[in-house]
Design a protein around this motif. Structure first.
Motif, PDB file in Angstrom:
ATOM      1  N   LEU B  42       0.968  -1.154   0.105  1.00 27.29           N
ATOM      2  CA  LEU B  42      -0.178  -0.080  -0.081  1.00 27.29           C
ATOM      3  C   LEU B  42       0.865   1.428  -0.068  1.00 27.29           C
ATOM      4  O   LEU B  42       0.561   2.306  -0.826  1.00 27.29           O
ATOM      5  CB  LEU B  42      -1.011  -0.002   1.283  1.00 27.29           C
ATOM      6  CG  LEU B  42      -2.075   0.961   1.248  1.00 27.29           C
ATOM      7  CD1 LEU B  42      -3.018   0.652   0.221  1.00 27.29           C
ATOM      8  CD2 LEU B  42      -2.918   0.533   2.641  1.00 27.29           C
ATOM      9  N   HIS B  43       1.731   1.264   0.882  1.00 27.09           N
ATOM     10  CA  HIS B  43       2.859   2.316   0.957  1.00 27.09           C
ATOM     11  C   HIS B  43       3.625   2.533  -0.332  1.00 27.09           C
ATOM     12  O   HIS B  43       3.595   3.572  -1.005  1.00 27.09           O
ATOM     13  CB  HIS B  43       4.006   1.782   1.805  1.00 27.09           C
ATOM     14  CG  HIS B  43       5.333   2.643   2.015  1.00 27.09           C
ATOM     15  ND1 HIS B  43       5.344   4.147   1.959  1.00 27.09           N
ATOM     16  CD2 HIS B  43       6.484   2.261   1.303  1.00 27.09           C
ATOM     17  CE1 HIS B  43       6.552   4.495   1.929  1.00 27.09           C
ATOM     18  NE2 HIS B  43       7.151   3.468   1.660  1.00 27.09           N
ATOM     19  N   ILE B  46       0.987   4.156  -2.990  1.00 29.55           N
ATOM     20  CA  ILE B  46       0.646   5.547  -2.936  1.00 29.55           C
ATOM     21  C   ILE B  46       1.792   6.392  -3.096  1.00 29.55           C
ATOM     22  O   ILE B  46       1.726   7.236  -3.940  1.00 29.55           O
ATOM     23  CB  ILE B  46       0.208   5.741  -1.262  1.00 29.55           C
ATOM     24  CG1 ILE B  46      -0.837   4.822  -0.916  1.00 29.55           C
ATOM     25  CG2 ILE B  46      -0.278   7.160  -0.998  1.00 29.55           C
ATOM     26  CD1 ILE B  46      -2.216   4.946  -1.202  1.00 29.55           C
ATOM     27  N   PHE B  47       2.891   5.846  -3.028  1.00 32.57           N
ATOM     28  CA  PHE B  47       4.253   6.463  -3.193  1.00 32.57           C
ATOM     29  C   PHE B  47       4.377   6.706  -4.650  1.00 32.57           C
ATOM     30  O   PHE B  47       4.743   8.039  -5.250  1.00 32.57           O
ATOM     31  CB  PHE B  47       5.473   5.816  -2.492  1.00 32.57           C
ATOM     32  CG  PHE B  47       6.485   6.403  -2.826  1.00 32.57           C
ATOM     33  CD1 PHE B  47       7.204   7.596  -2.464  1.00 32.57           C
ATOM     34  CD2 PHE B  47       7.693   5.688  -3.768  1.00 32.57           C
ATOM     35  CE1 PHE B  47       8.450   8.219  -2.881  1.00 32.57           C
ATOM     36  CE2 PHE B  47       9.042   6.272  -4.202  1.00 32.57           C
ATOM     37  CZ  PHE B  47       9.188   7.545  -3.799  1.00 32.57           C
ATOM     38  N   CYS B  50       1.979   9.195  -5.865  1.00 33.07           N
ATOM     39  CA  CYS B  50       2.383  10.601  -5.759  1.00 33.07           C
ATOM     40  C   CYS B  50       3.663  10.922  -6.590  1.00 33.07           C
ATOM     41  O   CYS B  50       3.635  12.050  -7.105  1.00 33.07           O
ATOM     42  CB  CYS B  50       3.086  10.725  -4.174  1.00 33.07           C
ATOM     43  SG  CYS B  50       1.419  10.721  -2.927  1.00 33.07           S
ATOM     44  N   ILE B  53       2.173  11.992  -9.996  1.00 34.82           N
ATOM     45  CA  ILE B  53       1.509  13.387 -10.087  1.00 34.82           C
ATOM     46  C   ILE B  53       2.638  14.351  -9.951  1.00 34.82           C
ATOM     47  O   ILE B  53       2.351  15.371 -10.572  1.00 34.82           O
ATOM     48  CB  ILE B  53       0.530  13.273  -8.938  1.00 34.82           C
ATOM     49  CG1 ILE B  53      -0.615  12.423  -8.953  1.00 34.82           C
ATOM     50  CG2 ILE B  53      -0.185  14.762  -8.710  1.00 34.82           C
ATOM     51  CD1 ILE B  53      -1.584  12.256  -7.898  1.00 34.82           C
ATOM     52  N   GLY B  54       3.456  14.144  -8.938  1.00 31.92           N
ATOM     53  CA  GLY B  54       4.513  15.237  -9.001  1.00 31.92           C
ATOM     54  C   GLY B  54       5.350  15.347 -10.061  1.00 31.92           C
ATOM     55  O   GLY B  54       5.552  16.579 -10.361  1.00 31.92           O
ATOM     56  N   VAL B  57       3.059  17.477 -12.371  1.00 32.32           N
ATOM     57  CA  VAL B  57       2.831  18.738 -12.030  1.00 32.32           C
ATOM     58  C   VAL B  57       3.984  19.672 -12.275  1.00 32.32           C
ATOM     59  O   VAL B  57       4.248  20.396 -12.828  1.00 32.32           O
ATOM     60  CB  VAL B  57       2.223  18.897 -10.602  1.00 32.32           C
ATOM     61  CG1 VAL B  57       2.175  20.282 -10.141  1.00 32.32           C
ATOM     62  CG2 VAL B  57       0.921  18.400 -10.583  1.00 32.32           C
ATOM     63  N   PHE B  58       5.141  18.994 -11.604  1.00 33.06           N
ATOM     64  CA  PHE B  58       6.558  19.590 -11.669  1.00 33.06           C
ATOM     65  C   PHE B  58       7.077  19.703 -12.982  1.00 33.06           C
ATOM     66  O   PHE B  58       7.779  20.700 -13.286  1.00 33.06           O
ATOM     67  CB  PHE B  58       7.458  18.816 -10.652  1.00 33.06           C
ATOM     68  CG  PHE B  58       6.948  19.064  -9.236  1.00 33.06           C
ATOM     69  CD1 PHE B  58       6.290  20.067  -8.819  1.00 33.06           C
ATOM     70  CD2 PHE B  58       7.435  17.963  -8.502  1.00 33.06           C
ATOM     71  CE1 PHE B  58       5.709  20.095  -7.415  1.00 33.06           C
ATOM     72  CE2 PHE B  58       6.844  18.044  -7.031  1.00 33.06           C
ATOM     73  CZ  PHE B  58       6.184  19.001  -6.515  1.00 33.06           C
ATOM     74  N   PRO B  93      -8.359  14.200  -9.609  1.00 29.33           N
ATOM     75  CA  PRO B  93      -7.624  13.813  -8.144  1.00 29.33           C
ATOM     76  C   PRO B  93      -8.718  12.912  -7.383  1.00 29.33           C
ATOM     77  O   PRO B  93      -8.377  11.999  -6.565  1.00 29.33           O
ATOM     78  CB  PRO B  93      -7.486  15.027  -7.395  1.00 29.33           C
ATOM     79  CG  PRO B  93      -7.388  16.138  -8.417  1.00 29.33           C
ATOM     80  CD  PRO B  93      -8.361  15.688  -9.709  1.00 29.33           C
ATOM     81  N   PHE B  94     -10.059  13.233  -7.452  1.00 31.48           N
ATOM     82  CA  PHE B  94     -11.180  12.658  -6.630  1.00 31.48           C
ATOM     83  C   PHE B  94     -10.982  11.320  -7.176  1.00 31.48           C
ATOM     84  O   PHE B  94     -11.081  10.420  -6.230  1.00 31.48           O
ATOM     85  CB  PHE B  94     -12.350  13.228  -6.876  1.00 31.48           C
ATOM     86  CG  PHE B  94     -13.485  12.943  -6.008  1.00 31.48           C
ATOM     87  CD1 PHE B  94     -13.673  13.527  -4.385  1.00 31.48           C
ATOM     88  CD2 PHE B  94     -14.461  11.952  -6.330  1.00 31.48           C
ATOM     89  CE1 PHE B  94     -14.413  13.185  -3.920  1.00 31.48           C
ATOM     90  CE2 PHE B  94     -15.656  11.653  -5.370  1.00 31.48           C
ATOM     91  CZ  PHE B  94     -15.514  12.482  -3.907  1.00 31.48           C
ATOM     92  N   LEU B  97      -8.116   9.478  -5.732  1.00 29.00           N
ATOM     93  CA  LEU B  97      -8.440   9.041  -4.209  1.00 29.00           C
ATOM     94  C   LEU B  97      -9.008   7.833  -4.197  1.00 29.00           C
ATOM     95  O   LEU B  97      -8.927   7.068  -3.109  1.00 29.00           O
ATOM     96  CB  LEU B  97      -8.844  10.382  -3.354  1.00 29.00           C
ATOM     97  CG  LEU B  97      -8.042  11.432  -3.374  1.00 29.00           C
ATOM     98  CD1 LEU B  97      -8.603  12.623  -2.789  1.00 29.00           C
ATOM     99  CD2 LEU B  97      -6.782  11.263  -2.588  1.00 29.00           C
ATOM    100  N   MET B 100      -7.009   5.141  -4.358  1.00 29.09           N
ATOM    101  CA  MET B 100      -6.309   4.677  -3.143  1.00 29.09           C
ATOM    102  C   MET B 100      -7.013   4.326  -1.920  1.00 29.09           C
ATOM    103  O   MET B 100      -6.545   3.222  -1.192  1.00 29.09           O
ATOM    104  CB  MET B 100      -5.697   6.088  -2.680  1.00 29.09           C
ATOM    105  CG  MET B 100      -4.653   6.474  -3.844  1.00 29.09           C
ATOM    106  SD  MET B 100      -4.000   8.129  -2.930  1.00 29.09           S
ATOM    107  CE  MET B 100      -2.742   8.615  -3.951  1.00 29.09           C
ATOM    108  N   ALA B 101      -8.314   4.632  -1.890  1.00 27.76           N
ATOM    109  CA  ALA B 101      -9.007   4.429  -0.634  1.00 27.76           C
ATOM    110  C   ALA B 101      -9.458   2.630  -0.566  1.00 27.76           C
ATOM    111  O   ALA B 101      -9.650   2.310   0.522  1.00 27.76           O
ATOM    112  CB  ALA B 101     -10.318   5.315  -0.536  1.00 27.76           C
ATOM    113  N   ALA B 104      -6.782   0.643   0.614  1.00 28.52           N
ATOM    114  CA  ALA B 104      -6.605   1.030   2.111  1.00 28.52           C
ATOM    115  C   ALA B 104      -7.546   0.565   2.957  1.00 28.52           C
ATOM    116  O   ALA B 104      -7.330   0.087   4.155  1.00 28.52           O
ATOM    117  CB  ALA B 104      -6.716   2.519   2.045  1.00 28.52           C
TER     118      ALA B 104
END
Lengths: 536, 378, 195
Positions: B42-43, B46-47, B50, B53-54, B57-58, B93-94, B97, B100-101, B104
């Motif tokens: 799970l970690h 999510i990582f 992220c 997405i990072g 965006v960046f 994003p929704f 999420l 992800m949920a 989890a």
């Protein structure tokens, strides 16, 4: 700082009368003690906040020095705990919050075309009780048994039955800090609601004003709860109540519920004004209007609203039933949506702009990237099952320092550089300012980024000594810490130089800047907008 | 270029410490249990999300920083809203999420099901040690940091398991569902073993529960995770997982040992130890268990831990002195040592405290005196 | 247009009104902080958030026993710091059918030569199970005075509500025994468990 012998060409006429007011003001120390002028009080707040930033930073240096190597070499564990506790309290209540209040005092009246804050005498009070609060807090460190050593979160019963005798002083100083920020918040709300220039409609307000308005409402909603919970700690410790003592029918976990009901909105109190600052600076240096102004306002409001229903994500390991864990996990994840909107809007503002990279912009850009990294680790922490692994480790320390140092503090630096010409009437020395930025940027990442690894590898937070495997990374972190600490002294150099002299700043020193504050001369006259300006 | 100025030093530094810290894992442990494995997955999920997405965006942001700069002579555009795009980047994003949920939630449900455990251990935190009680078996003991103080004070070279070693680890069987009940004697502690993905607060007056099922035998180390006062950094958790048969024989031997010890103590009640023997054992016991708070010189830490040197109670009231050593003092950090130390050690440490540092009462406390306080309603 | 002085008086009135309202919010939120104490208790009673059991006897109502399943109820006794009194349950655990009344005895002994007052604080894990553990009689409802040397057998009568979810197979009921001799008799505050 606000000497106003110079008159700038723009809008000079409207300020003729302000000269006369200035001559009546008392001189010397009494001017500062008795001042009700929003600019003076703003200056006082900013100087106070920066002083506290250095004091709290010195404590961080003690912490990092002790953690430079395994073993106990400099301080004993009890003093170490006092350092982590007071470092946290000072940075939250003494540095970040007063700095934002200082910026609000200086800028909000000038941004909305008001002559001053609505309640100038209360403004004076709300500042001048702060030094006493922190004198009490710092003084308690020298008491027998030491100062507060239970973490800035002061979990009961560590802070009640098991704390040192100085806890009463801690409670008293938190009360004063609370009163100060409540008065400050009331002042901000009344100013924004009642003193806007006639043409300044709600949806024309600069975002800094908007975010501060919402922050101020958060403050008056949760600071009284903090006051309540410290009062309960006080009565539990000294007057025999048992709010948090199981033996008398209380529950120590309830402390955490009440504390975090304050604590989580508090986190947003320390970041919402940053959003406002960055939303002012990025358009100015991208020479392009802010993308999605309305959605920025709604996103801020929804972050503030959500902040009231996520508090228990700080408490996943306290033993909550499954439905509680799920509820707080989902709500916390939801916060990513409005926060994401903000980041996307900033990026869209830069898109196809014509950017230049003066120091305020550099800090703002670093803010966007590094705050987002803090946001990512925040999202990871929201996921309950993995939070069990991250909770109370250095991963959390890394997370909130990314949000608060490279988030809140970087935005405060951005704001300081952005408005410094307006405050002092001089351009700052760009070389030293850029040195400050680059040294801070590199060292802050050396300081906080490896903390993620420490946390993942299993190092708990708030420990004075650690297992050998953590030694190398801790050394790197400490070196980053010392470098970051030293870099902040460059800021003193830049500000002192700019206050003393330097290139004269124009009324609007930044080509793309927008807003009423740039229509008055630099430095801003002692009194501005005695007659409300027209707003386009 | 600013970008290069920013990236190069960071990368160099990162690289330098990545190679330096080769004995510290840079990622979350996979652990040994099914649950810890799921938590790890799970970690990582999510990582990676992220990171993606990072990266996007960046990427856009840095592209813009490079291309849309005034020095390149670009004219700024003037767009400032687009309902369509804004809705889109609220909705996407929704959806992510929700993605992800779901895993989890599933993991969380699995973690919270502590039913059908075969062994229950009551874990009690106190300042600053753990106590384990096997509820189905007659066995309980304290588990205290084993790292010598001299290592902590940098007077001796630090051992391999510095600060992660205890005198008596918790022993559990492998391939068995073990349920932990957590509580505390004083402040809040948190019992954490990363390799089991178990971290649960021990709240005074309340119980919490967690469970694990360890498939492989081994030694697993963790620490207290909730700030619990002065020696929060010095209360590690060590768990040894043994094959079930081995566990059973360990259990039997421990119970036999515990009984033998009690029998031996009863036998020794008549024994009168001479003063120097008492003082010698007393000093060793004191340095190990008492000196952290009351200090080696008996002067305590003013305002935190009372001085024993010249203390009224120590100088006069032997009964009260023994009671407080046996049972601790409510509402203070003073824990009871009645279950942790042998009668001999208790007698020795009380004697030591009554005669060291100029507290020359000349009184000798013998094992029988301790037993008398423990047993009798005088 | 208004003159500046008009504007000022107007402002001052508006300010006063708004400050008044904001101060009201502040006062209300200060009150809310304290209101969270009873609210938390009520919330815990309903949901079993913190695993507290009922602090007063439930009224006896006839409940249908659910003989189709059994629940293991485990008893844990634990002495708080400084409490020297042997305190034990007669059984380590018991299997019961939901709806069936069960009695378990706990024994406490005061080995000292002074009278003491004991207070047992119950806690149930999993916390959600707390609301289904219904106690008709419990020594934890009251403070327990113990004479010097007294040994006291204290009954605890309970049943498991038949509507307890099936996924709770084991309920642990833990009692922490506190010495409240020096606390005085006054209930410490509104939420004292044992009135």
């Amino acid at each position: 700082m606000t000497s106003m012998t110079e008159q700038n060409d723009i809008a000079a006429q409207q300020h003729d009368e302000t000269n006369e007011h200035h001559h009546y003001a008392p001189k010397g120390i009494m001017r500062w003690l008795l001042t009700t002028n929003h600019k003076d009080i703003g200056t006082l707040y900013l100087i106070f906040a920066f002083t506290m930033f250095l004091v709290g930073g010195a404590m961080a240096m003690v912490i990092r020095a002790e953690l430079f190597q395994p073993g106990l070499q400099l301080v004993d564990p009890n003093f170490f705990n006092q350092m982590t506790t007071v470092h946290g309290l000072i940075m939250v209540f003494g540095a970040v919050m007063p700095a934002f209040t200082g910026l609000a005092n200086w800028m909000i009246p000038m941004m909305i075309g008001a002559p001053d804050m609505a309640l100038p005498r209360m403004n004076n009070w709300s500042f001048w009780i702060l030094p006493f609060a922190f004198a009490i807090l710092l003084g308690s460190l020298f008491m027998e048994g030491g100062g507060p050593a239970f973490g800035w979160t002061f979990y009961a019963p560590l802070s009640t039955t098991y704390s040192s005798d100085s806890t009463a002083l801690f409670v008293f100083s938190v009360h004063i800090m609370g009163i100060s920020s409540i008065m400050g918040a009331i002042n901000v709300i009344v100013t924004i609601v009642n003193l806007r220039a006639p043409d300044m409609s709600w949806m024309k307000l600069p975002l800094f004003v908007w975010t501060w308005l919402i922050t101020a409402f958060l403050l008056i909603a949760v600071m009284p709860v903090l006051a309540g919970v410290v009062t309960m700690v006080l009565t539990d410790k000294y007057f025999g109540t048992s709010f948090f003592d199981a033996a008398g029918g209380g529950d120590p976990v309830m402390f955490q519920h009440i504390f975090w009901f304050f604590g989580h909105p508090e986190v947003y109190i320390m970041i919402l004004p940053s959003f406002g600052i960055v939303s002012a600076i990025i358009p100015a240096f991208a020479r392009k209007p802010l993308f999605g102004y309305a959605s920025m306002v709604y996103a801020t409001a929804s972050i503030a609203g959500l902040s009231f229903i996520v508090w228990a994500h700080h408490m996943f390991t306290t033993g909550m039933p499954l439905f509680g864990e799920l509820f707080f996990m989902y709500c916390t994840m939801l916060i990513a949506v409005p926060t994401g909107v903000k980041v996307f809007n900033w990026v869209a503002t830069m898109w196809r702009g014509a950017m230049t990279f003066e120091v305020p912009m550099l800090f703002a850009l670093a803010f966007v990237v590094l705050f987002t990294i803090g946001g990512f680790s925040g999202l990871m922490l929201a996921i309950t099952p993995v939070d069990f692994q991250y909770h109370d480790t250095y991963f959390v320390v890394a997370h909130f320092h990314y949000v608060l140092v490279t988030g809140a503090i970087f935005s405060i630096y951005a704001a300081a550089y952005y408005w410094l010409p307006k405050w002092t009437g001089h351009m700052f020395n760009e070389f030293w300012a850029k040195m400050h930025f680059w040294c801070s940027l590199v060292s802050v990442n050396v300081l906080f980024f490896p903390m993620h690894f420490l946390g993942l590898a299993g190092m708990p937070r708030r420990i004075p000594d650690y297992a050998l495997q953590f030694a190398d990374v801790n050394q790197i972190v400490s070196i980053g810490g010392f470098a970051f600490g030293l870099s902040q002294l460059l800021f003193v150099v830049v500000v002192v130089k700019a206050a003393r002299g330097g290139e004269k700043a124009a009324a609007k020193p930044w080509e793309g800047a927008e807003g009423l504050e740039w229509t008055v001369p630099s430095p801003a006259p002692y009194h501005t907008f005695e007659t409300p300006p027209a707003v386009k | 270029m600013y970008l290069a100025k920013l990236v190069v030093p960071c990368l160099t530094l990162l690289a330098s410490f990545a190679s330096k810290a080769n004995d510290m894992p840079l990622n979350l442990t996979k652990g040994v249990t099914d649950i810890s494995d799921r938590v790890y997955d799970l970690h990582m999920t999510i990582f990676y999300i992220c990171c993606i997405i990072g990266f996007l965006v960046f990427g856009v942001m840095f592209y813009s920083i490079v291309r849309h700069r005034k020095s390149r002579g670009v004219k700024p555009a003037n767009f400032h809203e687009s309902t369509k795009i804004e809705l889109l980047w609220t909705a996407i994003p929704f959806v992510i999420l929700i993605g992800m949920a779901i895993p989890a939630t599933n993991t969380l449900i699995a973690m919270e099901n502590s039913d059908d455990a075969d062994l229950t251990v009551l874990v009690t935190g106190s300042q600053w040690k753990w106590h384990y009680r096997y509820l189905e078996h007659d066995l309980e003991y304290y588990s205290v940091l084993a790292t010598p103080r001299r290592q902590i004070e940098n007077k001796l070279a630090k051992g391999q398991n510095y600060l992660l070693e205890v005198d008596r680890p918790l022993v559990i069987p492998t391939n068995t569902k073990v349920r932990f009940l957590m509580t505390s004697d004083d402040v809040i502690h948190s019992w954490w073993v990363p390799e089991f993905a178990v971290k649960k607060d021990a709240n005074p007056g309340f119980i919490n529960e967690a469970w694990t099922n360890v498939p492989t035998a081994g030694i697993y180390r963790g620490q207290c995770a909730e700030l619990c006062g002065k020696d929060h950094g010095f209360m590690p958790v060590v768990v040894i997982a043994k094959e079930p048969e081995e566990f059973q024989s360990w259990l039997a031997s421990q119970q036999a040992e515990q009984q033998a010890k009690q029998a031996e103590e009863q036998r020794l009640l008549a024994l009168q130890m001479p003063k120097d023997e008492l003082m010698d054992l007393g000093k060793r016991t004191y340095d190990q268990f008492c000196a952290a708070c009351h200090q080696p010189n008996g002067q305590g830490l003013p305002g935190m831990f009372p001085a024993l040197k010249g203390s009224d109670m120590v100088m006069t009231d032997a009964a009260a002195h023994i009671d407080i050593v046996l049972y601790g003092k409510a509402g203070t950090a003073m824990a009871g040592f009645g279950k942790q130390l042998s009668l001999k050690e208790l007698a020795a440490v009380v004697t030591y405290e009554r005669n060291a540092w100029g507290n020359d009462t000349g009184e000798l406390i013998q094992a029988a005196d301790i037993e008398a306080r423990r047993k009798a309603a005088m | 247009m208004n003159t500046p002085t008009d504007r000022q008086t107007q402002h001052q009135q508006a300010n006063k009104k708004l400050v008044g309202r904001l101060v009201l919010i502040v006062a209300a939120m200060f009150g809310f902080g304290f209101a969270m104490v009873p609210l938390y208790d009520v919330f815990c009673d309903i949901t079993g958030l913190n695993g507290k059991t009922n602090s007063e006897a439930v009224s006896t109502v006839a409940v249908d026993a659910d003989l189709s399943r059994q629940v293991r109820v485990q008893f844990v006794t634990h002495n708080a710091k400084g409490v020297a009194w042997p305190f034990q349950s007669s059984l380590p655990s018991i299997k019961v059918h939901p709806g069936v009344m069960t009695q378990v005895e706990f024994v406490v002994e005061n080995p000292t030569n002074r009278p003491v007052i004991a207070q047992a604080i119950p806690s149930v894990s999993p916390g959600l199970g707390a609301q289904y553990l219904r106690k008709l009689e419990c020594f934890c409802f009251n403070q327990q005075p113990l004479a010097p040397g007294e040994r006291k057998v204290m009954p605890m009568q309970f049943y498991i509500a038949p509507d307890m979810p099936n996924d709770i197979g084991t309920l642990t009921l833990a009692y922490t025994l506190y010495d409240i001799s020096n606390r005085g008799d006054q209930p410490a505050n509104a939420q004292t468990a044992a009135p």
